[in-house]
Motif scaffolding. Structure first.
Motif, PDB file in Angstrom:
ATOM      1  N   VAL A 113      10.644   2.174   1.192  1.00  0.00           N
ATOM      2  CA  VAL A 113       9.600   1.688   1.904  1.00  0.00           C
ATOM      3  C   VAL A 113       8.531   0.849   0.717  1.00  0.00           C
ATOM      4  CG1 VAL A 113       7.814   1.221   3.656  1.00  0.00           C
ATOM      5  CG2 VAL A 113       9.849   2.729   3.815  1.00  0.00           C
ATOM      6  N   ARG A 114       8.674  -0.468   0.841  1.00  0.00           N
ATOM      7  CA  ARG A 114       7.951  -1.180  -0.239  1.00  0.00           C
ATOM      8  C   ARG A 114       6.987  -2.112   0.346  1.00  0.00           C
ATOM      9  NH1 ARG A 114      12.826  -2.343  -4.609  1.00  0.00           N
ATOM     10  NH2 ARG A 114      13.504  -0.043  -4.631  1.00  0.00           N
ATOM     11  N   GLY A 115       6.540  -3.303  -0.139  1.00  0.00           N
ATOM     12  CA  GLY A 115       5.831  -4.420   0.627  1.00  0.00           C
ATOM     13  C   GLY A 115       4.585  -4.073   0.879  1.00  0.00           C
ATOM     14  N   ILE A 116       3.938  -4.310   2.089  1.00  0.00           N
ATOM     15  CA  ILE A 116       2.377  -4.259   2.338  1.00  0.00           C
ATOM     16  C   ILE A 116       2.101  -2.693   2.266  1.00  0.00           C
ATOM     17  CG2 ILE A 116       0.547  -4.548   3.905  1.00  0.00           C
ATOM     18  CD1 ILE A 116       1.979  -6.963   4.885  1.00  0.00           C
ATOM     19  N   PRO A 117       3.044  -1.809   2.834  1.00  0.00           N
ATOM     20  CA  PRO A 117       2.835  -0.382   2.677  1.00  0.00           C
ATOM     21  C   PRO A 117       2.493   0.154   1.468  1.00  0.00           C
ATOM     22  CG  PRO A 117       4.217  -0.546   4.415  1.00  0.00           C
ATOM     23  CD  PRO A 117       4.101  -1.902   3.623  1.00  0.00           C
ATOM     24  N   GLN A 118       3.352  -0.340   0.537  1.00  0.00           N
ATOM     25  CA  GLN A 118       2.981   0.272  -0.973  1.00  0.00           C
ATOM     26  C   GLN A 118       1.785  -0.534  -1.689  1.00  0.00           C
ATOM     27  OE1 GLN A 118       4.300   2.458  -2.873  1.00  0.00           O
ATOM     28  NE2 GLN A 118       2.863   1.866  -4.484  1.00  0.00           N
ATOM     29  N   GLU A 119       1.492  -1.599  -1.133  1.00  0.00           N
ATOM     30  CA  GLU A 119       0.262  -2.411  -1.622  1.00  0.00           C
ATOM     31  C   GLU A 119      -0.879  -1.485  -1.315  1.00  0.00           C
ATOM     32  OE1 GLU A 119       0.264  -6.597  -0.348  1.00  0.00           O
ATOM     33  OE2 GLU A 119      -1.620  -6.600  -0.551  1.00  0.00           O
ATOM     34  N   ILE A 120      -0.988  -1.066   0.105  1.00  0.00           N
ATOM     35  CA  ILE A 120      -2.308  -0.234   0.395  1.00  0.00           C
ATOM     36  C   ILE A 120      -2.227   0.975  -0.444  1.00  0.00           C
ATOM     37  CG2 ILE A 120      -2.860   1.245   2.353  1.00  0.00           C
ATOM     38  CD1 ILE A 120      -1.841  -0.818   4.381  1.00  0.00           C
ATOM     39  N   ILE A 121      -1.157   1.539  -0.915  1.00  0.00           N
ATOM     40  CA  ILE A 121      -1.236   2.947  -1.632  1.00  0.00           C
ATOM     41  C   ILE A 121      -1.811   2.273  -3.272  1.00  0.00           C
ATOM     42  CG2 ILE A 121       0.253   4.484  -2.938  1.00  0.00           C
ATOM     43  CD1 ILE A 121      -0.258   4.924   0.180  1.00  0.00           C
ATOM     44  N   ASP A 122      -1.367   1.218  -3.626  1.00  0.00           N
ATOM     45  CA  ASP A 122      -1.764   0.770  -4.714  1.00  0.00           C
ATOM     46  C   ASP A 122      -3.525   0.448  -4.878  1.00  0.00           C
ATOM     47  OD1 ASP A 122       0.892   0.866  -5.697  1.00  0.00           O
ATOM     48  OD2 ASP A 122       1.043  -1.590  -5.522  1.00  0.00           O
ATOM     49  N   ARG A 123      -3.660   0.048  -3.532  1.00  0.00           N
ATOM     50  CA  ARG A 123      -5.190  -0.257  -3.615  1.00  0.00           C
ATOM     51  C   ARG A 123      -5.980   0.918  -3.336  1.00  0.00           C
ATOM     52  NH1 ARG A 123      -6.622  -5.769  -1.830  1.00  0.00           N
ATOM     53  NH2 ARG A 123      -8.732  -4.978  -1.482  1.00  0.00           N
ATOM     54  N   LEU A 124      -5.220   1.889  -2.703  1.00  0.00           N
ATOM     55  CA  LEU A 124      -6.046   3.552  -2.696  1.00  0.00           C
ATOM     56  C   LEU A 124      -5.915   4.135  -3.923  1.00  0.00           C
ATOM     57  CD1 LEU A 124      -4.246   4.685   0.604  1.00  0.00           C
ATOM     58  CD2 LEU A 124      -6.707   4.058   0.587  1.00  0.00           C
ATOM     59  N   ALA A 125      -4.926   3.912  -4.672  1.00  0.00           N
ATOM     60  CA  ALA A 125      -4.767   4.562  -6.219  1.00  0.00           C
ATOM     61  C   ALA A 125      -6.023   3.964  -7.134  1.00  0.00           C
ATOM     62  CB  ALA A 125      -3.452   4.405  -6.887  1.00  0.00           C
ATOM     63  N   ALA A 126      -6.171   2.541  -6.978  1.00  0.00           N
ATOM     64  CA  ALA A 126      -7.250   1.950  -7.787  1.00  0.00           C
ATOM     65  C   ALA A 126      -8.764   2.543  -7.458  1.00  0.00           C
ATOM     66  CB  ALA A 126      -7.287   0.361  -7.445  1.00  0.00           C
ATOM     67  N   ALA A 481      10.941 -12.099   0.672  1.00  0.00           N
ATOM     68  CA  ALA A 481       9.752 -12.546  -0.036  1.00  0.00           C
ATOM     69  C   ALA A 481       8.606 -11.920  -0.127  1.00  0.00           C
ATOM     70  CB  ALA A 481       9.622 -13.796   0.381  1.00  0.00           C
ATOM     71  N   ALA A 482       8.295 -10.956   0.793  1.00  0.00           N
ATOM     72  CA  ALA A 482       7.323 -10.126   0.827  1.00  0.00           C
ATOM     73  C   ALA A 482       7.388  -8.647   0.329  1.00  0.00           C
ATOM     74  CB  ALA A 482       6.591  -9.855   2.430  1.00  0.00           C
ATOM     75  N   GLY A 483       8.800  -8.470  -0.199  1.00  0.00           N
ATOM     76  CA  GLY A 483       8.795  -7.092  -1.071  1.00  0.00           C
ATOM     77  C   GLY A 483       9.670  -6.010  -0.349  1.00  0.00           C
ATOM     78  N   VAL A 484      10.023  -6.314   1.223  1.00  0.00           N
ATOM     79  CA  VAL A 484      10.862  -5.327   2.206  1.00  0.00           C
ATOM     80  C   VAL A 484      12.200  -5.052   1.462  1.00  0.00           C
ATOM     81  CG1 VAL A 484      11.431  -5.016   4.237  1.00  0.00           C
ATOM     82  CG2 VAL A 484       9.428  -6.001   4.217  1.00  0.00           C
TER      83      VAL A 484
END
Ligand SMILES: Cc1cc2nc3c(=O)[nH]c(=O)nc-3n(C[C@H](O)[C@H](O)[C@H](O)COP(=O)(O)OP(=O)(O)OC[C@H]3O[C@@H](n4cnc5c(N)ncnc54)[C@H](O)[C@@H]3O)c2cc1C
Length: 488
Positions: A113-126, A481-484
């Motif tokens: 699972v990538r896309g927006i869910p992973q983006e949320i984790i990246d933002r949390l990690a930051a 295109a959105a990384g899914v």
């Protein structure tokens, strides 16, 4: 149940409305059979959008982000004051971004699972708000990773992402009805302190967990009532290492994950245990209040989730039974703190730092969609010509696992609400088979479904078409295109 039966239920609820009359107070606010109040018709202010997403929870946040990023004018309706939903209130870790590679020697590690869910984790990690995808060092036949989060920062980070994407976020706003034009939804009725208003749109996504919008729209549903209700607490003033040692010294440890905690890597971020091996008084006390021993954390002196369960007789859509459960769960939370203080070294001064605002359950209404994912689909790792995501975790592992540490596909049809033209569902409200649901209901699968449903809603709105007229090739292209990720 169907539209007519649900409408009947609404009338029965209306009977319980307090009128302020003396006889109403004398009857303990319980309306007498046959007492009906006819609500006068009134004109509402109406706003026009392309997409309405109902519920800013686990799936809804991602659905709204995906929709807005496709250029759709998107409104997100959430009854609480913040986004997050059950992901910040119910569970322990986000299961699971990965396949079960550790349980199957020789199987490659894959993030599925990538896309927006992973983006949320990246933002949390930051902002130091996640353990990251911490590898399980014990109990990895259950999951290969544990992704723990700071629940409070999750609310803020996702709120900011929604604002950046231009989503019109209506928090403290209750979705109270649907405006129908035959099988087509024309709008929703929203209630807030600003009043009652209509949000009109072309496409709709129900991410309310219990299927409120679909029920209002006349969709068929069942209420399996097959899980205990729960309210999990965050417990502060504890020592994670000492809790780990308490479980280890009794030979009770079943799970450990190591990741980022309080800014340092390689720290314990998840533990679980077999209660049967712990001192009898503690194990019996925990059993009595439905306290589970699993917890995760991203802070040194904090247990993010301690879950208290209570078997409720009827569905959480029953307001009055729910009220009894809310009280009982809060009693159990207090009892849990006493147990920790009395028996667990390092927890002598523990206290409740967070509770969920209301009880959680792993499902309320199960909404009938065009396809119902089966147990065999999940464990036999089946994929479909209209897949919208791949997923590889099962909450009953190691007893039930996705074959060979692979993935199964969630088909687009599983998100299209039957008997309605322009309504999608995403989250815990799909999948009737209990065993299959033990996979599809997990947070990361719900997030993936949200991305698919939000994207499909925006594309359908742009084409002015219903769920079944949207060309799958267009949806697939947008999701890729959105990384899914789609691999079997
Ligand atoms: C006790 C418990 C433990 C769990 N443990 C785990 C775990 O460890 N790992 C894991 O991966 N999964 C776990 N799960 C499952 C997972 O958390 C849920 O299935 C998932 O989060 C559900 O996501 P959702 O988007 O369907 O619903 P939610 O995240 O609950 O979102 C629904 C949103 O809709 C809003 N809403 C509802 N009705 C209305 C309305 N009428 N108007 C406006 N807003 C409304 C709610 O306030 C909420 O924000 C657990 C679930 C529970 C209950």
């Amino acid at each position: 149940m169907n539209r007519r039966q649900f409408s009947k239920g609404v009338v029965v609820l209306a009977m319980g409305v307090r009128t302020g009359l003396a006889e109403d107070a004398a009857a303990g606010a319980t309306a007498q059979p046959g007492t009906l109040y006819e609500e006068p018709a009134r004109k509402l202010s109406a706003r026009e959008f392309d997409v309405v997403v109902a519920g800013a929870g686990t799936a809804g946040v991602v659905a709204a982000l995906a929709s807005a990023r496709q250029g759709a004018r998107t409104v997100l309706v959430e009854r609480k004051g913040y986004p997050g939903g059950t992901v910040v209130e119910g569970g322990t870790a986000l299961h699971s971004f990965y396949n079960l590679w550790k349980a199957f020697p020789g199987v490659a590690k894959r993030q599925v699972v990538r896309g927006i869910p992973q983006e949320i984790i990246d933002r949390l990690a930051a902002v130091g708000a996640t353990s990251g995808h911490a590898e399980m060092t014990k109990g990895f036949d259950y999951d290969s990773v544990c992704t723990a989060i700071d629940t409070e920062l999750y609310k803020l980070v996702t709120f900011e992402m929604l604002a950046e994407a231009g989503v019109f976020v209506c928090v403290n706003t209750f979705l109270a009805g649907a405006i129908l034009d035959g099988p087509r939804l024309r709008g929703v009725i929203a209630e807030s302190r600003a009043g009652r208003e209509a949000f009109l749109a072309k496409s709709f996504v129900d991410c309310t967990a219990y299927g409120d919008l679909a029920a209002h729209a006349g969709a068929d549903y069942t209420e399996p009532n097959d899980y205990p209700v729960a309210n999990s607490i965050g417990v502060a003033n504890v020592d994670v290492e000492k809790y780990h040692e308490f479980l280890r010294s009794h030979g009770a440890l079943t799970q450990v994950a190591e990741g980022r905690r309080s800014g340092k890597d390689g720290r314990i971020v998840r533990v679980d245990a077999d209660a049967g091996r712990l001192p009898k008084a503690f194990a019996a006390g925990a059993g009595k209040i439905g306290m589970s021993l699993v917890t995760t954390t991203v802070h040194d002196n904090y247990f993010m989730f301690i879950k208290l369960n209570f078997k409720m007789r009827v569905s959480p859509t029953d307001r009055d039974e729910s009220a009894k459960a809310e009280l009982e769960l809060r009693r159990r939370q207090a009892a849990a703190i006493e147990l920790l203080r009395e028996h667990v070294p390092g927890c002598e001064k523990a206290f409740i730092a967070r509770t969920s605002p209301s009880l959680c359950i792993r499902r309320g209404r199960r909404i009938v969609c065009d396809y119902d994912i089966t147990h065999e689909d999940v464990v036999e790792a089946r994929h479909f010509p209209d897949d919208v995501l791949a997923y590889g975790f099962h909450d009953l592992a190691p007893r039930l696992q996705v074959r060979g540490g692979g993935t199964y596909g969630v088909p687009y049809r599983a998100l299209c609400v039957a008997k309605t033209d322009n309504l999608f569902a995403a989250g815990m409200l799909i999948t009737s088979d209990h065993r299959a649901h033990m996979s599809t209901r997990n947070t990361v699968c719900c997030m993936g479904q949200g991305q698919a449903a939000g994207t499909a809603a925006a594309l359908s709105a742009a084409r002015n078409c219903g769920t079944r007229e949207l060309p799958y090739a267009d949806l697939r292209k947008a999701l890729e295109a959105a990384g899914v990720y789609f691999e079997a």
